[in-house]
Design an enzyme around this catalytic site. Sequence first.
Site, PDB file in Angstrom:
ATOM      1  N   ASN A 193     -10.767  -7.815 -10.546  1.00  8.70           N
ATOM      2  CA  ASN A 193     -10.573  -7.516 -11.968  1.00  8.70           C
ATOM      3  C   ASN A 193     -10.342  -6.024 -12.205  1.00  8.70           C
ATOM      4  O   ASN A 193      -9.457  -5.642 -12.981  1.00  8.70           O
ATOM      5  CB  ASN A 193     -11.776  -7.998 -12.786  1.00  8.70           C
ATOM      6  CG  ASN A 193     -11.534  -7.838 -14.269  1.00  8.70           C
ATOM      7  OD1 ASN A 193     -10.567  -8.393 -14.801  1.00  8.70           O
ATOM      8  ND2 ASN A 193     -12.368  -7.052 -14.925  1.00  8.70           N
ATOM      9  N   THR A 194     -11.106  -5.179 -11.530  1.00  9.56           N
ATOM     10  CA  THR A 194     -10.938  -3.733 -11.707  1.00  9.56           C
ATOM     11  C   THR A 194      -9.598  -3.286 -11.138  1.00  9.56           C
ATOM     12  O   THR A 194      -8.895  -2.459 -11.746  1.00  9.56           O
ATOM     13  CB  THR A 194     -12.111  -2.981 -11.039  1.00  9.56           C
ATOM     14  OG1 THR A 194     -13.330  -3.564 -11.472  1.00  9.56           O
ATOM     15  CG2 THR A 194     -12.105  -1.508 -11.397  1.00  9.56           C
TER      16      THR A 194
ATOM     17  N   LYS B 101      -5.088   4.774  -4.261  1.00  7.03           N
ATOM     18  CA  LYS B 101      -5.741   4.037  -3.157  1.00  7.03           C
ATOM     19  C   LYS B 101      -6.796   3.082  -3.723  1.00  7.03           C
ATOM     20  O   LYS B 101      -7.990   3.172  -3.431  1.00  7.03           O
ATOM     21  CB  LYS B 101      -6.312   4.980  -2.118  1.00  7.03           C
ATOM     22  CG  LYS B 101      -5.215   5.770  -1.439  1.00  7.03           C
ATOM     23  CD  LYS B 101      -5.624   6.390  -0.145  1.00  7.03           C
ATOM     24  CE  LYS B 101      -4.477   7.180   0.448  1.00  7.03           C
ATOM     25  NZ  LYS B 101      -4.032   8.326  -0.404  1.00  7.03           N
TER      26      LYS B 101
ATOM     27  N   ASP C 183      -0.636   6.661  -6.310  1.00  5.90           N
ATOM     28  CA  ASP C 183      -1.470   6.546  -5.112  1.00  5.90           C
ATOM     29  C   ASP C 183      -2.927   6.776  -5.474  1.00  5.90           C
ATOM     30  O   ASP C 183      -3.492   7.821  -5.198  1.00  5.90           O
ATOM     31  CB  ASP C 183      -0.991   7.579  -4.074  1.00  5.90           C
ATOM     32  CG  ASP C 183      -1.875   7.608  -2.848  1.00  5.90           C
ATOM     33  OD1 ASP C 183      -2.596   6.623  -2.618  1.00  5.90           O
ATOM     34  OD2 ASP C 183      -1.833   8.621  -2.128  1.00  5.90           O
TER      35      ASP C 183
ATOM     36  N   GLY D 150       4.069  16.158   1.603  1.00  3.59           N
ATOM     37  CA  GLY D 150       3.446  16.956   0.555  1.00  3.59           C
ATOM     38  C   GLY D 150       3.575  18.445   0.808  1.00  3.59           C
ATOM     39  O   GLY D 150       4.531  19.099   0.400  1.00  3.59           O
TER      40      GLY D 150
ATOM     41  N   ASP E 287       0.777  16.730  -4.578  1.00  5.30           N
ATOM     42  CA  ASP E 287      -0.660  16.982  -4.708  1.00  5.30           C
ATOM     43  C   ASP E 287      -0.941  18.394  -5.213  1.00  5.30           C
ATOM     44  O   ASP E 287      -1.673  19.173  -4.587  1.00  5.30           O
ATOM     45  CB  ASP E 287      -1.355  16.748  -3.355  1.00  5.30           C
ATOM     46  CG  ASP E 287      -1.250  15.307  -2.901  1.00  5.30           C
ATOM     47  OD1 ASP E 287      -1.248  14.405  -3.773  1.00  5.30           O
ATOM     48  OD2 ASP E 287      -1.161  15.068  -1.686  1.00  5.30           O
TER      49      ASP E 287
ATOM     50  N   PRO F 148       3.191   8.733   5.722  1.00  2.00           N
ATOM     51  CA  PRO F 148       2.741  10.117   5.520  1.00  2.00           C
ATOM     52  C   PRO F 148       2.296  10.745   6.840  1.00  2.00           C
ATOM     53  O   PRO F 148       2.062  10.042   7.823  1.00  2.00           O
ATOM     54  CB  PRO F 148       1.540   9.939   4.593  1.00  2.00           C
ATOM     55  CG  PRO F 148       0.962   8.619   4.995  1.00  2.00           C
ATOM     56  CD  PRO F 148       2.092   7.774   5.535  1.00  2.00           C
ATOM     57  N   GLY F 149       2.181  12.082   6.827  1.00  2.00           N
ATOM     58  CA  GLY F 149       1.687  12.784   8.012  1.00  2.00           C
ATOM     59  C   GLY F 149       2.735  13.703   8.609  1.00  2.00           C
ATOM     60  O   GLY F 149       2.511  14.309   9.654  1.00  2.00           O
TER      61      GLY F 149
HETATM   62  O1  O7E Z   1      -0.132  16.111   4.491  1.00  2.00           O
HETATM   63  P1  O7E Z   1       0.739  16.235   3.301  1.00  2.00           P
HETATM   64  O2  O7E Z   1       0.476  17.451   2.488  1.00  2.00           O
HETATM   65  O3  O7E Z   1       2.204  16.040   3.642  1.00  2.00           O
HETATM   66  O4  O7E Z   1       0.352  15.019   2.306  1.00  2.00           O
HETATM   67  C1  O7E Z   1       0.304  13.701   2.726  1.00  2.00           C
HETATM   68  C2  O7E Z   1       0.084  12.781   1.559  1.00  2.00           C
HETATM   69  O5  O7E Z   1       0.014  11.445   2.034  1.00  2.00           O
HETATM   70  C3  O7E Z   1      -1.197  13.022   0.777  1.00  2.00           C
HETATM   71  O6  O7E Z   1      -0.912  12.754  -0.586  1.00  2.00           O
HETATM   72  C4  O7E Z   1      -2.174  11.987   1.301  1.00  2.00           C
HETATM   73  O7  O7E Z   1      -3.058  11.544   0.312  1.00  2.00           O
HETATM   74  C5  O7E Z   1      -1.243  10.855   1.707  1.00  2.00           C
HETATM   75  N1  O7E Z   1      -1.696  10.024   2.829  1.00  2.00           N
HETATM   76  C6  O7E Z   1      -1.936  10.572   4.060  1.00  2.00           C
HETATM   77  O8  O7E Z   1      -1.780  11.781   4.275  1.00  2.00           O
HETATM   78  N2  O7E Z   1      -2.367   9.766   5.081  1.00  2.00           N
HETATM   79  C7  O7E Z   1      -2.550   8.426   4.959  1.00  2.00           C
HETATM   80  O9  O7E Z   1      -2.916   7.753   5.904  1.00  2.00           O
HETATM   81  C8  O7E Z   1      -2.263   7.853   3.707  1.00  2.00           C
HETATM   82  C9  O7E Z   1      -1.797   8.651   2.678  1.00  2.00           C
HETATM   83  C10 O7E Z   1      -1.324   8.029   1.504  1.00  2.00           C
HETATM   84  O10 O7E Z   1      -0.746   8.594   0.628  1.00  2.00           O
HETATM   85  O11 O7E Z   1      -1.398   6.748   1.383  1.00  2.00           O
HETATM   86  C11 O7E Z   1      -0.556   6.241   0.508  1.00  2.00           C
HETATM   87  C12 O7E Z   1       0.879   6.585   0.800  1.00  2.00           C
END
Ligand code: O7E
Length: 214
Positions: free
Chosen positions: A68-69, A62, A60, A189, A12, A166-167
Amino acid sequence: MEKRTRLILALDVTSRAEARRIVDASKDYLDAIKINWPLILAAGPDIISELSKIKDVVCDMKIADIPNTNRLICEQATSRGASAVICHGFVGEDSVKACVEATKGQVFVVTEMSHPGGKQFTAPVADKLAALARSSGARGIVAPATRPERIADLRKIIGKMEIISPGVGAQGGKASDAIRAGADYIIVGRAIYQSSDPGASAKALADEVRTAVD
Ligand code: O7E
């Protein structure tokens, strides 16, 4: 996406040069790179093709629209080299199935989100979203490393499908806890791209994951 280090970089950052610097430093420890709107908007969609020559790219956006989109977005991502996409399930089964069809199944569906606000609306319906991912033929789900117990709960619903989580790091989750709870991959990230030594930070995370798997 080959399961080797089980580490997915959430890239990111908001410039192509910065993206390349982080990837060059950490690529040996990554199984894939996840890119989101910040980088796609800053560097342009060709960044998908560029990075896909180095590692598998998970797009990602989301995706959360009518079928269709959703299909059109998935086609744009895969035609540029994305190996997988991430979509939301709350838009309904037809919308998720449109992503599954357009990507030949390479879809991860968001369930309970990792941030505190994820408890507000996504947590109460996360089990249903996981079941929807399974019935729609998705590859896997996204589940929170900030709540490893929820990874374990969601695993019971999806069986052998994949969990990307993630998290870890900046949001407080621990890589080894997420893996032990049943995550196939962790997504990281800021703990990598804001590190003074992104390569060393990625290596440390990959080492922690390996210890949790052994
Ligand atoms: O907290 P960071 O910097 O380690 O980044 C976490 C990444 O995971 C960031 O790109 C964010 O958009 C993503 N993410 C979450 O943090 N929490 C979620 O619940 C879902 C996502 C996500 O990426 O969903 C798709 C994997």
